[in-house]
Design a protein around this motif. Structure first.
Motif, PDB file in Angstrom:
ATOM      1  N   ASP A   1      91.103  -0.935  69.697  1.00 12.45           N
ATOM      2  CA  ASP A   1      90.566   0.821  68.581  1.00 12.45           C
ATOM      3  C   ASP A   1      91.942   0.086  68.094  1.00 12.45           C
ATOM      4  O   ASP A   1      91.379  -0.098  66.512  1.00 12.45           O
ATOM      5  CB  ASP A   1      90.244   1.340  69.409  1.00 12.45           C
ATOM      6  CG  ASP A   1      90.057   2.159  68.276  1.00 12.45           C
ATOM      7  OD1 ASP A   1      89.040   2.215  67.751  1.00 12.45           O
ATOM      8  OD2 ASP A   1      89.862   3.494  68.400  1.00 12.45           O
TER       9      ASP A   1
ATOM     10  N   SER B   1      87.571  10.116  69.050  1.00 11.80           N
ATOM     11  CA  SER B   1      87.641   8.373  69.782  1.00 11.80           C
ATOM     12  C   SER B   1      88.307   7.946  70.713  1.00 11.80           C
ATOM     13  O   SER B   1      87.422   7.863  72.010  1.00 11.80           O
ATOM     14  CB  SER B   1      87.887   7.889  68.456  1.00 11.80           C
ATOM     15  OG  SER B   1      88.059   6.092  68.555  1.00 11.80           O
TER      16      SER B   1
ATOM     17  N   ASN C   1      81.244  13.551  70.172  1.00  3.41           N
ATOM     18  CA  ASN C   1      80.388  12.238  70.153  1.00  3.41           C
ATOM     19  C   ASN C   1      79.394  11.985  71.681  1.00  3.41           C
ATOM     20  O   ASN C   1      78.697  12.156  72.050  1.00  3.41           O
ATOM     21  CB  ASN C   1      80.997  10.825  70.467  1.00  3.41           C
ATOM     22  CG  ASN C   1      82.268  10.431  69.466  1.00  3.41           C
ATOM     23  OD1 ASN C   1      81.505  10.682  67.710  1.00  3.41           O
ATOM     24  ND2 ASN C   1      82.896   9.676  69.503  1.00  3.41           N
TER      25      ASN C   1
END
Length: 269
Positions: free
Chosen positions: A38, A65, A147
């Protein structure tokens, strides 16, 4: 795969623990393994620049994230079913007898992608049946991850996640989607769950004391001091006679907690 210096590793795990209670001080390889791709995809060439930005100018989405990658959100309907049996056979009859205002206050703390609060809601509807309209059975479901909450509110699940549900419940509370093997929660069940973002490190200042708090498989990420502080806040937020249910791989210190031990992973005020 990138490497992380001792200093960057310490800066990152210290930041995560101080802000979110998650102790990754012994998870160096996990951090490297889960973040490297990432970080590279975001255009960084090293951990130092990434950690600098996380500590000084990261957006809530960037933090979200990172936390999603570093914590495991694996869950499914009816996980640790013994709790739901106790909830249905012991807790709900007690609440039905004692809650004269017909308002239940139930919190799914660390609800991840929604399977736990939707399971609780199905049990409530099954238990009260035709009397459900006389009760406020809405479940508060919170998580630090936006999320995870977005997925919970989207409420679409695969066959594996639903595999432990009674077959009748599947047809009663879910609709098939156009995508094969994917089911979505029906609106009458979805509307019974209130999703909110909440950091368990923050003071607990909800309007009502809770009759039941489900906080299962969340404290596995916390060190003992962080866990003790959270349990104390939970206790203060629990109604007299109310229950705390934690994960079966977790336990409370019986000599320090003010909760009474009922059975494994089940405590009462």
């Amino acid at each position: 795969m990138l490497t992380i210096s001792d200093n960057d590793f310490k800066r990152l795990y210290t930041f995560i623990k101080s802000k979110y209670g998650i102790d990754l001080s012994k998870k160096r390889q996990l951090i490297i393994g889960r973040l490297s791709n990432d970080i590279l995809a975001k255009g960084y060439t090293n951990f130092t620049d990434y950690v600098n930005d996380i500590l000084t100018k990261a957006s809530p989405a960037d933090i979200d994230s990172m936390l999603n990658r570093l914590t495991t959100n694996y869950t499914y309907f009816m996980r640790e079913e013994e709790h739901f049996t106790f909830f249905r056979e012991t807790i709900l009859p007690y609440l039905e007898r004692t809650k004269t205002d017909h308002v239940l206050s139930i919190w799914s703390a660390g609800c991840s992608t929604g399977q736990e609060p939707y399971t609780i809601s199905m049990i409530l509807k099954e238990y009260f049946g035709n009397k459900a309209a006389m009760w406020d059975t809405r479940v508060l479901a919170t998580d630090i991850s936006q999320n995870a909450l977005t997925a919970a509110q989207n409420a679409q699940y695969d066959e594996e996640s639903l595999s432990k549900l009674p077959p009748l419940w599947k047809s009663k509370y879910f609709d098939r989607t156009v995508e094969p093997g994917i089911w979505t929660v029906k609106q009458n069940l979805k509307s019974n769950v209130i999703f909110r973002t909440f950091n368990l490190m923050d003071p607990i200042r909800f309007q009502l004391k809770f009759d039941v708090i489900f906080c299962r498989n969340v404290m596995i990420y916390f060190d003992q001091a962080t866990k003790n502080g959270l349990i104390e806040r939970f206790y203060n937020a629990t109604a007299p006679g109310g229950y705390l249910l934690i994960g079966h791989s977790e336990s409370l210190n019986k000599t320090t907690t003010r909760y009474n031990y009922i059975m494994p992973a089940t405590y009462r005020k």
